[in-house]
Design a protein around this motif. Structure first.
Motif, PDB file in Angstrom:
ATOM      1  N   MET A  66       0.843  -1.193   0.000  1.00  0.00           N
ATOM      2  CA  MET A  66       0.000   0.000   0.000  1.00  0.00           C
ATOM      3  C   MET A  66       0.881   1.247   0.000  1.00  0.00           C
ATOM      4  N   ALA A  67       0.262   2.384  -0.277  1.00  0.00           N
ATOM      5  CA  ALA A  67       0.974   3.663  -0.291  1.00  0.00           C
ATOM      6  C   ALA A  67       0.467   4.546   0.846  1.00  0.00           C
ATOM      7  N   ASP A  68       1.226   5.572   1.155  1.00  0.00           N
ATOM      8  CA  ASP A  68       0.849   6.495   2.233  1.00  0.00           C
ATOM      9  C   ASP A  68      -0.575   7.011   2.071  1.00  0.00           C
ATOM     10  N   GLU A  69      -0.898   7.436   0.852  1.00  0.00           N
ATOM     11  CA  GLU A  69      -2.194   8.073   0.616  1.00  0.00           C
ATOM     12  C   GLU A  69      -3.376   7.116   0.720  1.00  0.00           C
ATOM     13  N   GLU A  70      -3.109   5.831   0.763  1.00  0.00           N
ATOM     14  CA  GLU A  70      -4.191   4.857   0.914  1.00  0.00           C
ATOM     15  C   GLU A  70      -4.577   4.625   2.372  1.00  0.00           C
ATOM     16  N   ALA A  71      -3.753   5.115   3.296  1.00  0.00           N
ATOM     17  CA  ALA A  71      -4.017   4.895   4.714  1.00  0.00           C
ATOM     18  C   ALA A  71      -5.211   5.716   5.175  1.00  0.00           C
ATOM     19  N   ALA A  72      -6.006   5.147   6.068  1.00  0.00           N
ATOM     20  CA  ALA A  72      -7.163   5.842   6.624  1.00  0.00           C
ATOM     21  C   ALA A  72      -6.712   7.019   7.480  1.00  0.00           C
ATOM     22  N   SER A  85     -14.670   4.635   5.449  1.00  0.00           N
ATOM     23  CA  SER A  85     -14.113   5.638   4.539  1.00  0.00           C
ATOM     24  C   SER A  85     -13.620   5.053   3.224  1.00  0.00           C
ATOM     25  N   GLY A  86     -13.410   3.738   3.185  1.00  0.00           N
ATOM     26  CA  GLY A  86     -12.869   3.121   1.986  1.00  0.00           C
ATOM     27  C   GLY A  86     -11.361   3.126   1.933  1.00  0.00           C
ATOM     28  N   LYS A  87     -10.748   3.814   2.878  1.00  0.00           N
ATOM     29  CA  LYS A  87      -9.291   3.795   2.987  1.00  0.00           C
ATOM     30  C   LYS A  87      -8.864   2.586   3.836  1.00  0.00           C
ATOM     31  N   ILE A  88      -7.561   2.398   3.998  1.00  0.00           N
ATOM     32  CA  ILE A  88      -7.048   1.200   4.673  1.00  0.00           C
ATOM     33  C   ILE A  88      -6.662   1.522   6.116  1.00  0.00           C
ATOM     34  N   PRO A  89      -7.380   0.990   7.099  1.00  0.00           N
ATOM     35  CA  PRO A  89      -6.929   1.143   8.486  1.00  0.00           C
ATOM     36  C   PRO A  89      -5.665   0.315   8.716  1.00  0.00           C
TER      37      PRO A  89
END
Length: 671
Positions: free
Chosen positions: A190-196, A208-212
């Protein structure tokens, strides 16, 4: 040993030690196993039940796919992880004389790599780094556990999963504890911007659809600080523990209980978005229910197990690993609590033991079946509890750390369990950890309160012993008799007295080599053989290969950590006459600190500014990294400076205790 020293002293006093010019044919070459080592290793086949193949069967159970040969390379084509290097293992029906047969079995099991099914919906990639990458299938994607040590290995593991099970989005990342081999590869998946967003609640993060990124409480603090403050020394000592200076082979590096070693790719870091704080907390992510059990102070300062009630599966993190683990790790770290470790495993049995059908973990292979899983956890708990309790029994009988480590033996039934054998930690050095935890370094003998430096002591030993050639001749005879520990001790004294004494170096190396061949612990083998290598060829730090970092960890250090580290590397002797105050206003995080340099010591005050500071620096938090780098121009550009800049320069001028960037290269087995 005391008797041997006494005899040598008497001989010296009586003048019986004479010069000896006879050649002893000592060389720098790697040797084969001696007859004594071969016999001791062969005896292992009679001590353990090699017909009990449960661990070997579990190591390969559920294999879905694996490449015929596994080598992972970085973008420049450099090999950063190789199982192919260990293919020599397949050439033998049983262990060669140069490897303890028990450790050989562990090496064969750790050479089983690929994608494995734990059970329906739970999969692991094992043997693609020292740790395992685990995925849990959710309704619409994957929940990833412990994304390995380096980016390249993590990418390769996910590629193997996707090629066989399909490409799916990552719904969450869960990291069991803050050791780098469990989080460093996160940017491979994963990338930084994908983090919740960490300011949101966990339910809002999921929605939120982002990655916790879910971790145990205090994870970030320990992930960043544990190997920073003493990181230079740990890095050098890790050369010995992990066999960085050794090549895989029958006379070199094999497995070490929890894997083949560390990959040497790129280490990354993304700040976690949610910390679990209490046992029993339950989170549901994309249809997967997880109940967390906190286990702080066990294998890591912050660690947690996870129960999957829908699957009757228990993730035991690194609290069970299919080997005896470390209460003290040879690279150096804070000691761990054996009693607490046992207690948390028994808590897991109490909470989940009636239902569990499989335990799986961050190293090595799962254990299937309720009775097997419960016994596995109970036996592991019993080993740590025994080491803890028996060490205290001996302590209260007046025995010292060295005496206890030579006395303590596991009960026979526990000692013969393949999954608690001493491949990584050992009963001997774990007992020393218990001693250290309760009693510290001092054994109550005042002679040991302030001993001479090793080199000074060694020179006096040589003076008292008399003729060094005679001592070497006696040591060579003891070597021929298989007394390798004593030979290593006495010849190392000679090396510390005179590092240029090649015969002492070579004989010490030969003795350490035989101890390495006999060792069941992979880390002990690595340490012995690494020392032998450096005695024969000199300091080999420059030849060692280690993982690199992209700066993520440093950028995520808190201001307190950065100032603490600054204080550690400050040359306190050369600033002993100085007395000045610097204010730091960290504009991007609205924090302020006052530094008082007093008699060479840096005193740090949080949430405080001085009205009479000699200089005030206003800058973003990460501009503090420019201080560590002694980047004079960079800090001037990044900061607003009010007052006497000479005091800021004075700090950077005196960051000379050691260099921050290059690896440490101090000697270990010689002065």
């Amino acid at each position: 040993m005391k008797k041997k020293i006494t005899l040598l002293l008497c001989a010296a006093i009586m003048g019986t030690l004479c010069g000896c010019n006879e050649t002893m044919n000592l060389t720098a070459e790697v040797k084969e196993a001696s007859k004594h080592t071969a016999a001791l290793n062969f005896e292992v086949y009679h001590q353990l039940d090699f017909n009990d193949t449960q661990e070997a069967e579990f190591a390969v159970k559920g294999l879905i796919d694996a490449p015929e040969a596994l080598e992972i390379k970085d973008e420049k084509g450099n090999v950063i992880w190789s199982q192919k290097a260990y293919d020599f293992i397949t050439e033998h029906d049983q262990a060669p004389d140069t490897v303890n047969p028990s450790l050989w079995e562990n090496t064969k099991n750790n050479h089983a790599y690929g994608l494995f099914e734990v059970m329906d919906g739970i999969y692991q990639v094992r043997g693609y780094d020292m740790a395992n990458l685990t995925v849990i299938e959710s309704d619409n994607g994957w929940i990833v556990f412990d994304p390995l040590m380096t980016v390249e290995c993590s990418q390769a593991a996910m590629e193997l999963i996707e090629n066989n099970l399909g490409e799916k989005p990552i719904k969450a990342v869960i990291i069991s504890h803050p050791h780098v081999d469990h989080f460093g590869g996160i940017k491979g998946i994963m990338a930084d911007e994908e983090a919740a967003d960490s300011t949101l609640s966990i339910s809002e993060q999921i929605e939120s659809g982002k990655i916790p990124i879910i971790v145990p409480e205090h994870f970030t603090e320990h992930a960043i600080s544990e190997n920073i403050y003493a990181g230079k020394a740990m890095g050098r000592r890790a050369n010995y523990q992990y066999g960085v200076l050794l090549e895989p082979g029958e006379t070199g590096k094999v497995a070490m209980g929890i894997g083949m070693g560390q990959s040497i790719g790129m280490v990354s870091f993304i700040t976690p978005t949610y910390e679990v704080k209490k046992t029993g907390e339950t989170i549901v992510i994309d249809g997967v229910k997880m109940e967390f059990q906190m286990t702080p102070g066990t294998e890591a300062p912050a660690e947690m197990n996870v129960w999957f009630p829908q699957k009757k599966a228990l993730w035991v993190a690194e609290n069970c690993t299919g080997t005896l683990h470390n209460l003290y790790t040879l690279r150096g770290a804070q000691v761990r609590d054996g009693a607490a470790w046992a207690g948390y495993l028994l808590e897991a049995v109490k909470k989940y033991g009636n239902e569990v059908e499989v335990t799986f973990q961050s190293h090595n292979w799962p254990h299937w079946g309720n009775a097997v899983a419960v016994t596995y956890m109970e036996d592991t708990a019993a080993v740590y509890k025994f080491i803890h309790d028996q060490t205290l029994t001996y302590i209260n009988q007046g025995y010292t750390s060295d005496e206890i480590s030579n006395m303590i033996q596991l009960p026979e039934k526990l000692a013969k369990n393949w999954y608690t054998r001493q491949y990584y930690g050992t009963v001997a050095h774990n007992s020393k950890a218990v001693y250290q935890k309760y009693m510290g370094w001092y054994d109550a003998n005042p002679v040991h309160l302030n001993p001479l430096e090793p080199s000074d002591s060694a020179k006096k030993w040589v003076e008292y012993l008399g003729d060094v050639d005679k001592v070497l001749k006696l040591a060579k005879q003891d070597f021929e008799n298989g007394e390798y520990q004593w030979v290593a001790e006495i010849t190392n004294v000679l090396v510390f007295a005179d590092p240029e004494n090649k015969e002492a170096r070579y004989l010490c190396a030969d003795a350490l080599e035989q101890l390495g061949y006999q060792a069941e612990s992979g880390t002990w083998r690595n340490a012995y053989l690494s020392a032998a290598t450096e005695l024969r060829n000199g300091n080999a730090t420059s030849l060692g290969k280690a993982a690199s970092t992209n700066g993520d960890v440093q950028r995520n250090m808190t201001p307190t950590m950065l100032f603490d580290y600054l204080s550690i590397i400050l040359n306190k002797e050369t600033l002993a006459e100085e007395d000045f105050v610097i204010n730091f206003v960290l504009s991007d995080i609205s924090e302020q600190y006052m530094l008082h340099i007093k008699s060479g010591v840096m005193l740090v005050y949080e949430d405080t500014l001085s009205d009479t500071a000699d200089v005030t620096i206003t800058c973003p938090k990460n501009a503090l990294l420019l201080l560590l780098q002694k980047n004079y121009d960079g800090i001037k550009k990044a900061a607003q400076i009010e007052g006497e800049i000479k005091y800021l320069n004075l700090i950077m001028d005196h960051l000379t205790s050691f260099e921050v960037e290059p690896p440490a290269s101090f000697n270990i087995v010689e002065p």
